[in-house]
Design a protein around this motif. Structure first.
Motif, PDB file in Angstrom:
ATOM      1  N   GLY A   1       0.793  -1.222   0.000  1.00  0.00           N
ATOM      2  CA  GLY A   1       0.000   0.000   0.000  1.00  0.00           C
ATOM      3  C   GLY A   1       0.826   1.272   0.000  1.00  0.00           C
ATOM      4  N   VAL A   2       2.127   1.156  -0.204  1.00  0.00           N
ATOM      5  CA  VAL A   2       3.011   2.316  -0.202  1.00  0.00           C
ATOM      6  C   VAL A   2       2.968   3.032  -1.543  1.00  0.00           C
ATOM      7  N   TYR A   3       2.914   2.270  -2.607  1.00  0.00           N
ATOM      8  CA  TYR A   3       2.964   2.822  -3.966  1.00  0.00           C
ATOM      9  C   TYR A   3       1.612   2.618  -4.617  1.00  0.00           C
ATOM     10  N   LYS A   4       1.027   3.696  -5.048  1.00  0.00           N
ATOM     11  CA  LYS A   4      -0.285   3.603  -5.684  1.00  0.00           C
ATOM     12  C   LYS A   4      -0.240   4.109  -7.116  1.00  0.00           C
ATOM     13  N   GLY A   5       0.960   4.316  -7.624  1.00  0.00           N
ATOM     14  CA  GLY A   5       1.095   4.828  -8.985  1.00  0.00           C
ATOM     15  C   GLY A   5       1.031   6.342  -9.009  1.00  0.00           C
ATOM     16  N   ARG A   6       1.048   6.853 -10.189  1.00  0.00           N
ATOM     17  CA  ARG A   6       1.029   8.298 -10.389  1.00  0.00           C
ATOM     18  C   ARG A   6      -0.358   8.836 -10.051  1.00  0.00           C
ATOM     19  N   LYS A   7      -0.402  10.016  -9.454  1.00  0.00           N
ATOM     20  CA  LYS A   7      -1.684  10.641  -9.145  1.00  0.00           C
ATOM     21  C   LYS A   7      -2.391  11.019 -10.444  1.00  0.00           C
ATOM     22  N   ALA A   8      -3.696  10.868 -10.442  1.00  0.00           N
ATOM     23  CA  ALA A   8      -4.495  11.200 -11.621  1.00  0.00           C
ATOM     24  C   ALA A   8      -4.375  12.691 -11.924  1.00  0.00           C
ATOM     25  N   THR A   9      -4.192  13.006 -13.180  1.00  0.00           N
ATOM     26  CA  THR A   9      -4.085  14.415 -13.575  1.00  0.00           C
ATOM     27  C   THR A   9      -5.391  14.919 -14.175  1.00  0.00           C
ATOM     28  N   ILE A  10      -6.329  14.011 -14.350  1.00  0.00           N
ATOM     29  CA  ILE A  10      -7.625  14.376 -14.929  1.00  0.00           C
ATOM     30  C   ILE A  10      -8.688  14.193 -13.853  1.00  0.00           C
TER      31      ILE A  10
ATOM     32  N   ASP B   1     -14.558  13.295 -12.088  1.00  0.00           N
ATOM     33  CA  ASP B   1     -15.879  13.830 -11.756  1.00  0.00           C
ATOM     34  C   ASP B   1     -16.248  15.001 -12.675  1.00  0.00           C
ATOM     35  N   ARG B   2     -15.249  15.819 -12.990  1.00  0.00           N
ATOM     36  CA  ARG B   2     -15.502  16.971 -13.869  1.00  0.00           C
ATOM     37  C   ARG B   2     -15.855  16.503 -15.282  1.00  0.00           C
ATOM     38  N   VAL B   3     -15.189  15.454 -15.761  1.00  0.00           N
ATOM     39  CA  VAL B   3     -15.498  14.894 -17.076  1.00  0.00           C
ATOM     40  C   VAL B   3     -16.949  14.424 -17.087  1.00  0.00           C
ATOM     41  N   GLN B   4     -17.340  13.672 -16.055  1.00  0.00           N
ATOM     42  CA  GLN B   4     -18.718  13.158 -15.967  1.00  0.00           C
ATOM     43  C   GLN B   4     -19.734  14.303 -15.876  1.00  0.00           C
ATOM     44  N   GLU B   5     -19.391  15.303 -15.092  1.00  0.00           N
ATOM     45  CA  GLU B   5     -20.272  16.460 -14.901  1.00  0.00           C
ATOM     46  C   GLU B   5     -20.518  17.194 -16.226  1.00  0.00           C
ATOM     47  N   LEU B   6     -19.443  17.427 -16.976  1.00  0.00           N
ATOM     48  CA  LEU B   6     -19.579  18.123 -18.261  1.00  0.00           C
ATOM     49  C   LEU B   6     -20.362  17.271 -19.265  1.00  0.00           C
ATOM     50  N   ALA B   7     -20.165  15.969 -19.219  1.00  0.00           N
ATOM     51  CA  ALA B   7     -20.892  15.076 -20.127  1.00  0.00           C
ATOM     52  C   ALA B   7     -22.382  15.079 -19.798  1.00  0.00           C
ATOM     53  N   LYS B   8     -22.709  15.059 -18.517  1.00  0.00           N
ATOM     54  CA  LYS B   8     -24.115  15.088 -18.102  1.00  0.00           C
ATOM     55  C   LYS B   8     -24.762  16.420 -18.464  1.00  0.00           C
ATOM     56  N   GLY B   9     -23.939  17.472 -18.543  1.00  0.00           N
ATOM     57  CA  GLY B   9     -24.420  18.798 -18.929  1.00  0.00           C
ATOM     58  C   GLY B   9     -24.644  18.923 -20.428  1.00  0.00           C
ATOM     59  N   GLY B  10     -24.375  17.848 -21.174  1.00  0.00           N
ATOM     60  CA  GLY B  10     -24.651  17.849 -22.597  1.00  0.00           C
ATOM     61  C   GLY B  10     -23.453  18.129 -23.504  1.00  0.00           C
TER      62      GLY B  10
ATOM     63  N   LYS C   1     -11.440  19.953 -24.980  1.00  0.00           N
ATOM     64  CA  LYS C   1     -10.954  21.318 -25.184  1.00  0.00           C
ATOM     65  C   LYS C   1     -11.030  22.118 -23.888  1.00  0.00           C
ATOM     66  N   VAL C   2     -12.135  22.007 -23.180  1.00  0.00           N
ATOM     67  CA  VAL C   2     -12.336  22.748 -21.935  1.00  0.00           C
ATOM     68  C   VAL C   2     -11.305  22.333 -20.875  1.00  0.00           C
ATOM     69  N   LEU C   3     -11.053  21.025 -20.773  1.00  0.00           N
ATOM     70  CA  LEU C   3     -10.150  20.522 -19.732  1.00  0.00           C
ATOM     71  C   LEU C   3      -8.685  20.455 -20.184  1.00  0.00           C
ATOM     72  N   GLY C   4      -8.447  20.701 -21.467  1.00  0.00           N
ATOM     73  CA  GLY C   4      -7.074  20.655 -21.972  1.00  0.00           C
ATOM     74  C   GLY C   4      -6.483  19.254 -21.981  1.00  0.00           C
ATOM     75  N   ILE C   5      -7.335  18.281 -22.324  1.00  0.00           N
ATOM     76  CA  ILE C   5      -6.883  16.888 -22.368  1.00  0.00           C
ATOM     77  C   ILE C   5      -7.223  16.298 -23.736  1.00  0.00           C
ATOM     78  N   GLY C   6      -6.749  15.104 -23.985  1.00  0.00           N
ATOM     79  CA  GLY C   6      -7.038  14.443 -25.243  1.00  0.00           C
ATOM     80  C   GLY C   6      -8.445  13.869 -25.267  1.00  0.00           C
TER      81      GLY C   6
ATOM     82  N   SER D   1      -8.830  10.425 -23.855  1.00  0.00           N
ATOM     83  CA  SER D   1      -8.912  10.385 -22.387  1.00  0.00           C
ATOM     84  C   SER D   1     -10.346  10.603 -21.926  1.00  0.00           C
ATOM     85  N   VAL D   2     -11.041  11.515 -22.592  1.00  0.00           N
ATOM     86  CA  VAL D   2     -12.443  11.769 -22.247  1.00  0.00           C
ATOM     87  C   VAL D   2     -13.249  10.496 -22.444  1.00  0.00           C
ATOM     88  N   TYR D   3     -13.088   9.842 -23.597  1.00  0.00           N
ATOM     89  CA  TYR D   3     -13.821   8.601 -23.861  1.00  0.00           C
ATOM     90  C   TYR D   3     -13.502   7.525 -22.829  1.00  0.00           C
ATOM     91  N   ARG D   4     -12.223   7.448 -22.422  1.00  0.00           N
ATOM     92  CA  ARG D   4     -11.810   6.458 -21.425  1.00  0.00           C
ATOM     93  C   ARG D   4     -12.536   6.699 -20.110  1.00  0.00           C
TER      94      ARG D   4
END
Length: 181
Positions: A137-146, A149-158, A166-171, A174-177
Motif C-alpha cells: 500500500g506504499v505505492y499507488k502509482g502516479r496521481k491522476a491528472t484528470i 468527476d468533472r469529465v462526468q459532470e460536463l458530459a451530463k451537462g450535454g 478542449k475545456v479541460l485541456g486533455i485528449g 482520455s475523455v472517452y476512457r
C-alpha cells in the motif's frame, strides 16, 4: 591522418562526465563527444550518431567501458557493424577491447552480453520493488491528472467529448476512457 575520438555517456543529468573525459584525454582522444542519455537505446543519442557519422577509415572511437556505448547486444552489434564497415576501430580504456583484433572482438561481445544482463536484472529488481510497494500500500502509482468527476459532470451537462477535451485541456481519447468507466 587517423584521429582518436572519445565518447562519454551517463544516464542522468545529475551525473558527472569528468572522470570519463579525463580518462579518454589521457588515452589520446583529441575530440570528445558526450551526452547524458540512457544507454538502453541508441535513439535520441545525437552525439553518438554524429561521432559515428564523422569518423573515417583508420580512425578510432574510444570509450571508457562498453556499457557507455550500449547496454543491449543488438545496439552494440549494430554500432560495431557500422564502425567496421567504415574501417573505424573501437577501443575501451578500462577493458581489453580493440575491434582491430580477434581477441578484442570476442571480449567486446562477452562484455556486451553482461551489460545487457545487468540492465535486465536492474529492470527485474525495479519491477519487484514496485510490486512489493503496491502490495504494502506504499505505492499507488502516479496521481491522476484528470478530474474524472468533472469529465462526468460536463458530459451530463450535454457537452460532447471534443468539447470536454478542449475545456479541460486533455485528449479526446482520455475523455472517452473516463466516460466508459
Amino acid at each position: 591522418m587517423a584521429q582518436i575520438f572519445g565518447y562519454c555517456r551517463v544516464s542522468t543529468t545529475d551525473q558527472d562526465l569528468t572522470i570519463q573525459e579525463t580518462a579518454l584525454r589521457a588515452a589520446g582522444a583529441t575530440i570528445i563527444r558526450s551526452e547524458k542519455k540512457s544507454g538502453t537505446t541508441t535513439n535520441g543519442r545525437d552525439e553518438l550518431a554524429t561521432l559515428i557519422e564523422f569518423a573515417r577509415a583508420g580512425d578510432t572511437i574510444m570509450v571508457t567501458r562498453v556499457d557507455r556505448l550500449a547496454r543491449s547486444i543488438a545496439d552494440l552489434a549494430q554500432i560495431v557493424r557500422t564502425l567496421e564497415s567504415k574501417g573505424v576501430h573501437l577501443k575501451a580504456t578500462e577493458q581489453p577491447i580493440d575491434t582491430g583484433s580477434a581477441a578484442g572482438k570476442a571480449f567486446l561481445q562477452m562484455l556486451g552480453v553482461f551489460a545487457e544482463f545487468e540492465t535486465n536484472l536492474r529492470r527485474e529488481r525495479q519491477l519487484e520493488g514496485i510490486a512489493k510497494a503496491k502490495a504494502d500500500g506504499v505505492y499507488k502509482g502516479r496521481k491522476a491528472t484528470i478530474d474524472a468527476d468533472r469529465v462526468q459532470e460536463l458530459a451530463k451537462g450535454g457537452m460532447g467529448a471534443s468539447e470536454i477535451a478542449k475545456v479541460l485541456g486533455i485528449g479526446r481519447a482520455s475523455v472517452y476512457r473516463y466516460l466508459k468507466d
